[in-house]
Scaffold this motif. Sequence first.
Motif, short mmCIF file in Angstrom:
data_model
loop_
_atom_site.label_atom_id
_atom_site.label_comp_id
_atom_site.label_asym_id
_atom_site.label_seq_id
_atom_site.Cartn_x
_atom_site.Cartn_y
_atom_site.Cartn_z
N LEU A 166 39.35 177.62 -42.90
CA LEU A 166 37.98 178.10 -42.69
C LEU A 166 36.97 177.00 -43.02
N LEU A 167 37.19 176.29 -44.11
CA LEU A 167 36.29 175.19 -44.49
C LEU A 167 36.36 174.05 -43.47
N GLN A 168 37.56 173.82 -42.94
CA GLN A 168 37.69 172.80 -41.90
C GLN A 168 36.92 173.21 -40.65
N LYS A 169 37.02 174.48 -40.26
CA LYS A 169 36.32 174.95 -39.07
C LYS A 169 34.81 174.80 -39.23
N ALA A 170 34.33 174.91 -40.47
CA ALA A 170 32.89 174.77 -40.73
C ALA A 170 32.47 173.31 -40.88
N GLY A 171 33.43 172.39 -40.81
CA GLY A 171 33.11 170.98 -40.87
C GLY A 171 32.94 170.43 -42.27
N LEU A 173 35.46 169.87 -44.46
CA LEU A 173 36.57 168.98 -44.78
C LEU A 173 37.49 168.90 -43.57
N LYS A 174 38.47 168.02 -43.67
CA LYS A 174 39.45 167.87 -42.60
C LYS A 174 40.84 167.84 -43.19
N LEU A 175 41.77 168.55 -42.55
CA LEU A 175 43.15 168.63 -43.01
C LEU A 175 44.04 167.74 -42.15
N LYS A 176 45.18 167.37 -42.71
CA LYS A 176 46.13 166.60 -41.92
C LYS A 176 46.63 167.45 -40.75
N PRO A 177 47.08 166.83 -39.66
CA PRO A 177 47.56 167.60 -38.50
C PRO A 177 48.83 168.40 -38.84
N GLY A 178 49.05 169.45 -38.05
CA GLY A 178 50.30 170.20 -38.16
C GLY A 178 50.26 171.45 -39.01
N ASP A 191 46.53 168.33 -48.76
CA ASP A 191 46.51 168.06 -47.33
C ASP A 191 45.12 167.73 -46.81
N VAL A 192 44.14 167.67 -47.67
CA VAL A 192 42.77 167.30 -47.26
C VAL A 192 42.72 165.79 -47.08
N ILE A 193 42.38 165.36 -45.87
CA ILE A 193 42.33 163.91 -45.61
C ILE A 193 40.89 163.41 -45.49
N GLU A 194 39.94 164.32 -45.32
CA GLU A 194 38.53 163.95 -45.33
C GLU A 194 37.76 165.02 -46.09
#
Length: 291
Positions: A166-171, A173-178, A191-194
């Motif tokens: 959900l946080l990634q969708k809101a921009g 943070l970014k998670l690793k692929p997969g 798994d947070v890369i950004e």
Amino acid sequence: MTNPLSLSSVQASIEARRRWLQQSLALAGFGVWGAAVHAAPKEAPGSTKVLKVGVTTGPHEQVFEVVRKVAERDYGLKIEIVPFTDYVRPNAALDAGDLDANSYQHRPFLAAQIRARGYKLVGFGATWIGPIAIYSKKYKSLKDLPEGATVAIPNDPANESRVLLLLQKAGLLKLKPGIDPVAGVNATPRDVIENPRQLKLLEIDAAQLPRTLDDTDASAINADYANKAGLNPVRDSLLVEDKDGPYACLIAVREQDKDQPWVRQLVKAYQTDEVRDFIIKTYAGGVIPAF
């Protein structure tokens, strides 16, 4: 000497009144046959024992009170509702045979519990989805969250991953692929890369998250615990999950019971207009029917 015509007229009148009375009582549900038809369930009960169903307190318990009435009325099932205050014990109790079913979890959570603990459980149907959301007592919008803000998140694998996505969708943070919660590939803070705002992710037991609001900048809270804290995701949150996704809750039973007729009847009793209307009217978007 009695007039035969008069006697015949009296008898006809009595018979007509008797038929009228029978019809009136039957229509009112008081006649013997009328009462039997009115009380008969839709089909024979799939079990004659009292079924113990575990739920978490709050919406799951409240909704299942309605389900219990429908199940008894329409299918003749006798149900005892067993409330829990956490997410771990209902599956442990079900696997141990202390419960016949439980109703509180979504499929990724059940899958994670099965992988971690070896439970022989299966899920059926869909009940409701409670959108998880981010709440704050300090800030009115996501853009106000400062750099280095502390955000409390659930510490169980399925819901922790749910919040990170959900946080990634809101921009934020970014998670690793997969990452794929349906396949059992859940995300963790590792798994947070950004993390451009350098958010500090604080892992907390889900039941305790409402209590963290005074001490954190924001907290991610599941719908049932939010409801008990007087919070509504539509009205009170900074960020709310949409209703599409794999997080609809379900009814779980032991593998050995999966073909029992009462399992199908229990799901059917849940997925009725009566239960749907109760959810919609009671929770105002905080809980959404998934059937």
